[in-house]
Design a protein around this motif. Sequence first.
Motif, mmCIF file in Angstrom:
data_model
loop_
_atom_site.group_PDB
_atom_site.id
_atom_site.type_symbol
_atom_site.label_atom_id
_atom_site.label_comp_id
_atom_site.label_asym_id
_atom_site.label_seq_id
_atom_site.Cartn_x
_atom_site.Cartn_y
_atom_site.Cartn_z
ATOM 1 N N ILE A 50 0.840 -1.191 0.000
ATOM 2 C CA ILE A 50 0.000 0.000 0.000
ATOM 3 C C ILE A 50 0.877 1.244 0.000
ATOM 4 N N SER A 51 0.719 2.073 -1.024
ATOM 5 C CA SER A 51 1.433 3.350 -1.068
ATOM 6 C C SER A 51 0.707 4.324 -0.145
ATOM 7 N N PHE A 52 1.412 4.754 0.908
ATOM 8 C CA PHE A 52 0.761 5.549 1.943
ATOM 9 C C PHE A 52 1.803 6.473 2.558
ATOM 10 N N PRO A 53 1.749 7.779 2.268
ATOM 11 C CA PRO A 53 2.830 8.669 2.694
ATOM 12 C C PRO A 53 2.617 9.391 4.016
ATOM 13 N N SER A 54 1.366 9.456 4.506
ATOM 14 C CA SER A 54 1.135 10.253 5.706
ATOM 15 C C SER A 54 -0.254 9.996 6.270
ATOM 16 N N PHE A 55 -0.341 10.084 7.610
ATOM 17 C CA PHE A 55 -1.647 10.046 8.272
ATOM 18 C C PHE A 55 -2.260 11.442 8.354
ATOM 19 N N TYR A 98 -1.036 14.448 3.270
ATOM 20 C CA TYR A 98 -1.533 13.454 2.324
ATOM 21 C C TYR A 98 -2.025 14.130 1.042
ATOM 22 N N GLU A 99 -2.728 15.236 1.187
ATOM 23 C CA GLU A 99 -3.219 15.952 0.014
ATOM 24 C C GLU A 99 -2.062 16.492 -0.835
ATOM 25 N N GLN A 100 -1.013 16.974 -0.183
ATOM 26 C CA GLN A 100 0.144 17.474 -0.919
ATOM 27 C C GLN A 100 0.798 16.382 -1.757
ATOM 28 N N MET A 101 0.746 15.153 -1.262
ATOM 29 C CA MET A 101 1.456 14.066 -1.919
ATOM 30 C C MET A 101 0.570 13.160 -2.768
ATOM 31 N N MET A 102 -0.739 13.143 -2.466
ATOM 32 C CA MET A 102 -1.649 12.238 -3.172
ATOM 33 C C MET A 102 -2.792 12.954 -3.886
ATOM 34 N N CYS A 142 6.215 4.019 1.745
ATOM 35 C CA CYS A 142 6.095 5.445 2.043
ATOM 36 C C CYS A 142 7.139 6.234 1.257
ATOM 37 N N LEU A 143 6.677 7.041 0.330
ATOM 38 C CA LEU A 143 7.564 7.952 -0.370
ATOM 39 C C LEU A 143 7.953 9.082 0.583
ATOM 40 N N VAL A 144 9.242 9.390 0.660
ATOM 41 C CA VAL A 144 9.719 10.473 1.528
ATOM 42 C C VAL A 144 10.167 11.645 0.667
ATOM 43 N N ASN A 145 9.604 12.820 0.948
ATOM 44 C CA ASN A 145 10.069 14.035 0.288
ATOM 45 C C ASN A 145 9.932 15.205 1.257
ATOM 46 N N ASP A 147 6.936 10.157 13.800
ATOM 47 C CA ASP A 147 5.548 9.921 14.192
ATOM 48 C C ASP A 147 4.886 8.890 13.285
ATOM 49 N N PHE A 148 5.233 8.923 12.012
ATOM 50 C CA PHE A 148 4.676 7.968 11.050
ATOM 51 C C PHE A 148 5.074 6.539 11.421
ATOM 52 N N LEU A 149 6.353 6.350 11.743
ATOM 53 C CA LEU A 149 6.822 5.025 12.143
ATOM 54 C C LEU A 149 6.125 4.539 13.401
ATOM 55 N N GLN A 150 5.969 5.430 14.368
ATOM 56 C CA GLN A 150 5.306 5.047 15.612
ATOM 57 C C GLN A 150 3.847 4.653 15.370
ATOM 58 N N ARG A 151 3.168 5.434 14.540
ATOM 59 C CA ARG A 151 1.768 5.129 14.237
ATOM 60 C C ARG A 151 1.646 3.794 13.509
ATOM 61 N N CYS A 152 2.519 3.540 12.560
ATOM 62 C CA CYS A 152 2.497 2.268 11.842
ATOM 63 C C CYS A 152 2.723 1.102 12.797
ATOM 64 N N ARG A 153 3.626 1.277 13.739
ATOM 65 C CA ARG A 153 3.869 0.228 14.725
ATOM 66 C C ARG A 153 2.635 0.003 15.587
ATOM 67 N N GLN A 154 1.982 1.079 15.989
ATOM 68 C CA GLN A 154 0.805 0.978 16.853
ATOM 69 C C GLN A 154 -0.337 0.222 16.186
ATOM 70 N N ILE A 155 -0.521 0.407 14.897
ATOM 71 C CA ILE A 155 -1.641 -0.249 14.223
ATOM 72 C C ILE A 155 -1.261 -1.615 13.669
ATOM 73 N N GLY A 156 -0.008 -2.022 13.862
ATOM 74 C CA GLY A 156 0.389 -3.377 13.500
ATOM 75 C C GLY A 156 0.876 -3.569 12.081
ATOM 76 N N VAL A 157 1.391 -2.513 11.455
ATOM 77 C CA VAL A 157 1.981 -2.671 10.114
ATOM 78 C C VAL A 157 3.197 -3.588 10.239
ATOM 79 N N PRO A 158 3.199 -4.732 9.555
ATOM 80 C CA PRO A 158 4.297 -5.684 9.739
ATOM 81 C C PRO A 158 5.562 -5.342 8.975
ATOM 82 N N ARG A 159 5.430 -4.568 7.888
ATOM 83 C CA ARG A 159 6.600 -4.268 7.058
ATOM 84 C C ARG A 159 6.422 -2.893 6.435
#
Length: 211
Positions: free
Chosen positions: A118-123, A128-132, A155-158, A167-179
């Motif tokens: 899943i391409s997902f750059p920001s919560f 998100y609007e700037q990038m998607m 996650c594309l980084v720019n 914060d993005f990494l922490q949120r992904c960990r909290q919701i159980g993103v495995p990779r």
Amino acid sequence: MPASRPVDFANILFAGPCNRFCPFCIGKQLPERVNVNNLDLFPPRNLDAFIDEVNRLGIQQIVCTGTVTDPQLYRHEVLLLDLLRARVTTDAQVSVHTNGVLALSKMDVFNRYDKACISFPSFNRVTYEQMMGSRHVPDLAAIVAQAQIQVKVSCLVNEHNVGEIDDFLQRCRQIGVPRLVLRRLYGDRRAWPILCGVPIKGLTFPCLCQG
């Protein structure tokens, strides 16, 4: 002579209108002949030859993705998956590389794949609007919770989201993103001051941390 490198994967490409409007969409740089709308075409053009090559080369990974659209906008996903399962003889895994916008509404189809990226750059809606190109952020937590297949987040980084990565990494960990994969646009050689001191496996950046 050295042995030729085996083919790792094969892509099935879709084109047509998209549900996101990424300003950096690389598919828009491709020639028009590559971006012919095929979202309502079954089977996709040249599928017989594609399957023959997958079988001949022993390819183990088939990726459904888009050039200028999202593959879950394809109107015949189930038919295509059933056909691939029936005719591919290499036990290849079939994955989908999607923006996740339709994942929840098509979760039964989403779970028919072997895995998903899943391409997902920001919560953050503004980022998100700037990038998607849309303020409507997919519910990644719900997608991960309902998925019965392996899910990876790309996650594309720019310059828009680089300050949010911790914060993005922490949120992904909290919701159980495995990779999770952090990546740059092709040709972007900027090194961002992120991930300092964080153990990383399988870096996709030559240099992420300015020391």
